[in-house]
Design a protein around this motif. Structure first.
Motif, short mmCIF file in Angstrom:
data_model
loop_
_atom_site.label_atom_id
_atom_site.label_comp_id
_atom_site.label_asym_id
_atom_site.label_seq_id
_atom_site.Cartn_x
_atom_site.Cartn_y
_atom_site.Cartn_z
N SER A 220 0.79 -1.24 0.00
CA SER A 220 0.00 0.00 0.00
C SER A 220 0.82 1.28 0.00
CB SER A 220 -0.97 0.02 1.20
OG SER A 220 -1.80 -1.12 1.18
N ARG A 221 2.09 1.23 -0.41
CA ARG A 221 2.87 2.46 -0.52
C ARG A 221 2.77 3.07 -1.91
NH1 ARG A 221 5.72 4.57 3.98
NH2 ARG A 221 5.87 6.33 2.54
N LEU A 222 2.32 2.32 -2.89
CA LEU A 222 2.02 2.85 -4.22
C LEU A 222 0.60 2.45 -4.61
CD1 LEU A 222 5.19 2.07 -6.39
CD2 LEU A 222 4.55 4.28 -5.42
N ASP A 223 -0.06 3.32 -5.36
CA ASP A 223 -1.33 2.93 -5.96
C ASP A 223 -1.06 2.44 -7.38
OD1 ASP A 223 -0.85 5.22 -7.44
OD2 ASP A 223 -2.56 6.35 -6.64
N SER A 224 -2.12 2.19 -8.15
CA SER A 224 -1.93 1.66 -9.50
C SER A 224 -1.20 2.64 -10.40
CB SER A 224 -3.29 1.29 -10.11
OG SER A 224 -4.15 2.42 -10.16
N ASN A 225 -1.42 3.94 -10.18
CA ASN A 225 -0.73 4.94 -10.99
C ASN A 225 0.76 4.95 -10.69
OD1 ASN A 225 -3.13 5.85 -12.21
ND2 ASN A 225 -3.55 7.24 -10.49
N GLY A 226 1.10 4.90 -9.41
CA GLY A 226 2.50 4.88 -9.03
C GLY A 226 3.20 3.62 -9.51
N GLU A 227 2.51 2.49 -9.43
CA GLU A 227 3.09 1.25 -9.91
C GLU A 227 3.33 1.30 -11.42
OE1 GLU A 227 2.26 -3.57 -9.90
OE2 GLU A 227 0.59 -2.18 -9.61
N ALA A 228 2.39 1.90 -12.15
CA ALA A 228 2.54 2.00 -13.61
C ALA A 228 3.75 2.85 -13.97
CB ALA A 228 1.27 2.58 -14.23
N LYS A 229 3.95 3.96 -13.25
CA LYS A 229 5.12 4.82 -13.51
C LYS A 229 6.41 4.06 -13.21
CE LYS A 229 2.61 9.10 -12.44
NZ LYS A 229 2.46 10.20 -11.44
N SER A 230 6.41 3.32 -12.10
CA SER A 230 7.59 2.55 -11.73
C SER A 230 7.90 1.49 -12.78
CB SER A 230 7.36 1.87 -10.37
OG SER A 230 8.44 1.03 -10.03
N ASN A 231 6.88 0.76 -13.19
CA ASN A 231 7.09 -0.31 -14.17
C ASN A 231 7.54 0.23 -15.53
OD1 ASN A 231 6.36 -2.20 -12.26
ND2 ASN A 231 4.26 -2.42 -13.00
N SER A 232 7.05 1.42 -15.89
CA SER A 232 7.44 2.02 -17.17
C SER A 232 8.93 2.34 -17.19
CB SER A 232 6.62 3.29 -17.42
OG SER A 232 7.05 3.94 -18.60
N LEU A 233 9.42 2.92 -16.10
CA LEU A 233 10.85 3.23 -16.02
C LEU A 233 11.68 1.95 -15.91
CD1 LEU A 233 10.69 6.37 -13.72
CD2 LEU A 233 11.58 6.30 -16.06
N ALA A 234 11.15 0.94 -15.24
CA ALA A 234 11.86 -0.35 -15.16
C ALA A 234 12.01 -0.96 -16.55
CB ALA A 234 11.11 -1.30 -14.23
N GLU A 235 10.97 -0.83 -17.38
CA GLU A 235 11.05 -1.34 -18.76
C GLU A 235 12.13 -0.60 -19.55
OE1 GLU A 235 9.78 -3.78 -20.34
OE2 GLU A 235 8.10 -4.47 -19.11
N LYS A 236 12.23 0.70 -19.31
CA LYS A 236 13.26 1.48 -19.98
C LYS A 236 14.65 1.01 -19.55
CE LYS A 236 14.77 6.27 -20.78
NZ LYS A 236 14.51 7.71 -20.46
N ILE A 237 14.81 0.75 -18.26
CA ILE A 237 16.09 0.26 -17.74
C ILE A 237 16.42 -1.10 -18.35
CG2 ILE A 237 17.21 -0.66 -15.64
CD1 ILE A 237 15.76 1.61 -14.10
N LYS A 238 15.42 -1.96 -18.45
CA LYS A 238 15.63 -3.29 -19.04
C LYS A 238 16.17 -3.17 -20.46
CE LYS A 238 13.20 -7.54 -20.31
NZ LYS A 238 11.89 -8.27 -20.28
#
Length: 462
Positions: A220-238
Motif C-alpha cells: 500500500s505504498r504505491l497505488d496503481s498509478n505509481g506502480e505504472a510509472k515505476s514499471n514504465s521506467l523499469a522497462e526502460k532500464i531493461k
C-alpha cells in the motif's frame, strides 16, 4: 572475558602508542602487541593503496578436524567503507562509542575488513585515473591484497576464507570469488577458499527495479498509478541494459528512485515499513557531475543502534586514525566515496548472474540471504534473478521445502532456509537491508552454518 571487552582493552593499550602519517609508514604492517589485531596498506597497483584490518577472535578453537574460519567482509556502495561501516556499525567488536558489541561476528570467525575499491575509506590513490571502473578490476585489486596477506602467512593459510558481502558488495564477491579460484588453481594465491555469502546484494539491477512497483503496491505504498510509472521506467532500464547502455541505465535508475519517492510519499529504500523522514540517511544526495543518486547508509546504521550515539565520521577521522597511526596526512576517511561511485557508473547496472552460475558449477559454496523488509535489494527481486540461474541443480533446489529458523531464546519464527548441494538461500524475517543489525541473532546463527565454525555454544550469543 567477552570478545569485545578483550578487544576494547587492546584498543586502550595501543591508543596513542603509534604515530606516523607518511605514505612510507602506510606501507608497513602494524598491529597490537598480543596479535589480536593487525592492519596495514597493500599497494595493489602502482600508486593504488588498499587499507585492511584483521581481527583474530579470542574464541578461536582448534578441534583438529574443523579449522577456525576467516570472513572477508565486503561493503557495498559502491564506495562504502568496510573498515568503518561494517566494522563499527555492523559486525565488528566495538560500536562507534567504542562499547562492546554483543552480537559481534568474532564469536564465530576472524574478521578481515577492507576499504574497497581503492579510494574508499582509508584506501587511496595517488592519481585519480587509478579508480576502478569495473567489478573485475576491483576483484583484481582484492586478489592482489590477498596474495600479499596470505602467501607468506601460514596461520592465515590454515583458516578457510569466506567472502561475506552486503549490497553492492555482492558484485565484488562473485567476481572476486572467480578470481580467487583462478589464482589458487594457478598457484598464484595460497589459501583455502570456503565460499561466498551475498546479503541483500545488487546482483541483478533489472530484477530489483521490476520488484519495486509491485512490492510497494502490495504493501500500500504505491497505488496503481505509481506502480505504472515505476514499471514504465523499469522497462526502460531493461532495454538500456539489453543494449549495453549501462550508464544510461544508471541515470534512469536515478529517475526511478525519484518517482518511487514522489509517489510513495518518501518510502525508505532500506525498510519499506518506514518513511525517509524516520531514517536520516534516506534523503538522497545529488552527485556533482550527473543525476546519479546515492544512499549514504552510515547514519542509518547509527540510528538503528540505539546504544551507539557516536558519529562514525568523527570516530574514523579522530581516535581510530590516531590508533592506526599509518594513515597519510592527506587522506580523510569517508563513509561513501562519490569518486568511486562515479568511476563505476558504467558497471553499476551490469548483472552478475553468470558469475554466480560459474561459481556454482565450480563447486564453490554460494549462500544468498535476504532481509524481508528491504526495498533497494528486495527479496522479490533476489528470487527473480535466482530463478534465472542456469545451474543444473536449480530445479531440485526450487522443489525443496524451506526449513524454519529460530533463535535459542525466542520460539518465534525468525527466518527460513533452503539448501541443495552447494547453494543455500536464507530468508531473514524482520530485517531490512542490514541483516546483521536488524536480526543479529539469526545472522550469527546463519554465519555459523555458512562457515561451519567450531565455536562452542558458550562462546556464542543469541
Amino acid at each position: 572475558m567477552a570478545v569485545a571487552s578483550l578487544l576494547l582493552l587492546s584498543f586502550l593499550l595501543l591508543f596513542a602508542s603509534i604515530s606516523s602519517n607518511s605514505v612510507t609508514a602506510a606501507r608497513r604492517l602494524v598491529g597490537t602487541a598480543d596479535g589480536s589485531e593487525s592492519w596495514g596498506y597493500v599497494e595493489v597497483r602502482p600508486k593504488a593503496h588498499m587499507f585492511w584490518w584483521l581481527y583474530r577472535s579470542p574464541n578461536r578453537v582448534d578441534n583438529g578436524s574443523t579449522p577456525w574460519p576467516t570472513v572477508l567482509w565486503l561493503q557495498g556502495g559502491p564506495g562504502a567503507s568496510g573498515v568503518g561501516i561494517g566494522n563499527f556499525q555492523e559486525v565488528g567488536p566495538l560500536d562507534t562509542d567504542l562499547k562492546p558489541r554483543n552480537s559481534t561476528w568474532l564469536q564465530k570467525v576472524d574478521l578481515l575488513f577492507v576499504d574497497n575499491p581503492v579510494g574508499t575509506g582509508y584506501s587511496f590513490v595517488e592519481d585519480n585515473t587509478l579508480f576502478v571502473k569495473t567489478d573485475e578490476e576491483a576483484a583484481a585489486d582484492l586478489t592482489a591484497l590477498l596474495i600479499a596477506l596470505y602467501n607468506k602467512n601460514t596461520a592465515l593459510q590454515k583458516s578457510p576464507l569466506f567472502l561475506v558481502a552486503e549490497s553492492y558488495g555482492g558484485k565484488y564477491a562473485v567476481t572476486l570469488g572467480l578470481s580467487i579460484v583462478k589464482a589458487v588453481k594457478s598457484g598464484e594465491l595460497n589459501l583455502k577458499f570456503g565460499g561466498i555469502a551475498c546479503g541483500n546484494s545488487w546482483i541483478s539491477a533489472e530484477d530489483f527495479v521490476f520488484a519495486w512497483g509491485p512490492l510497494l503496491r502490495d504493501v500500500s505504498r504505491l497505488d496503481s498509478n505509481g506502480e505504472a510509472k515505476s514499471n514504465s521506467l523499469a522497462e526502460k532500464i531493461k532495454q538500456q541494459i539489453a543494449n549495453g547502455q549501462y550508464e544510461d541505465a544508471t541515470n534512469t535508475w536515478s529517475q526511478l528512485e525519484d518517482a518511487i519517492l514522489t509517489n510513495s510519499n518518501n518510502v525508505d529504500f532500506y525498510n519499506f515499513l518506514l518513511d525517509s523522514a524516520d531514517d536520516p540517511v534516506s534523503a538522497t544526495t545529488l552527485m556533482s557531475s550527473d543525476t546519479i543518486r546515492m544512499r549514504k547508509y552510515a547514519r542509518y546504521l547509527s540510528s538503528k543502534a540505539s546504544s551507539s550515539t557516536g558519529s562514525v565520521d568523527d570516530l574514523m577521522n579522530g581516535m581510530i586514525r590516531k590508533k592506526l597511526g599509518i594513515i597519510p596526512k592527506d587522506v580523510s576517511w569517508g563513509g561513501q566515496s562519490d569518486q568511486v561511485f562515479t568511476a563505476l557508473a558504467g558497471d553499476f547496472m551490469k548483472p552478475r548472474i553468470d558469475e554466480v552460475d560459474q561459481l556454482l558449477s565450480l563447486g564453490v559454496n554460494v549462500t544468498i540471504y535476504s532481509g524481508q523488509l528491504d526495498l533497494i535489494c528486495a527479496t522479490k527481486g533476489t528470487e527473480a534473478w535466482v530463478e534465472k540461474l542456469k545451474w543444473a541443480g536449480l530445479p531440485n533446489f526450487m522443489k525443496l521445502e524451506r526449513t524454519p529458523l529460530y533463535c535459542e531464546t525466542d520460539g518465534s519464527t525468525k527466518g527460513f532456509v533452503r539448501s541443495y548441494q552447494n547453494f543455500h538461500f536464507y530468508w531473514i524475517l524482520g530485517a531490512g537491508h542490514f541483516v546483521p543489525v536488524d536480526n543479529s541473532c539469526l545472522a550469527l546463527k546463519m554465519l555459523g552454518e555458512i562457515t561451519q565454525s567450531p565455536a562452542t555454544p558458550a562462546s556464542s550469543s543469541s
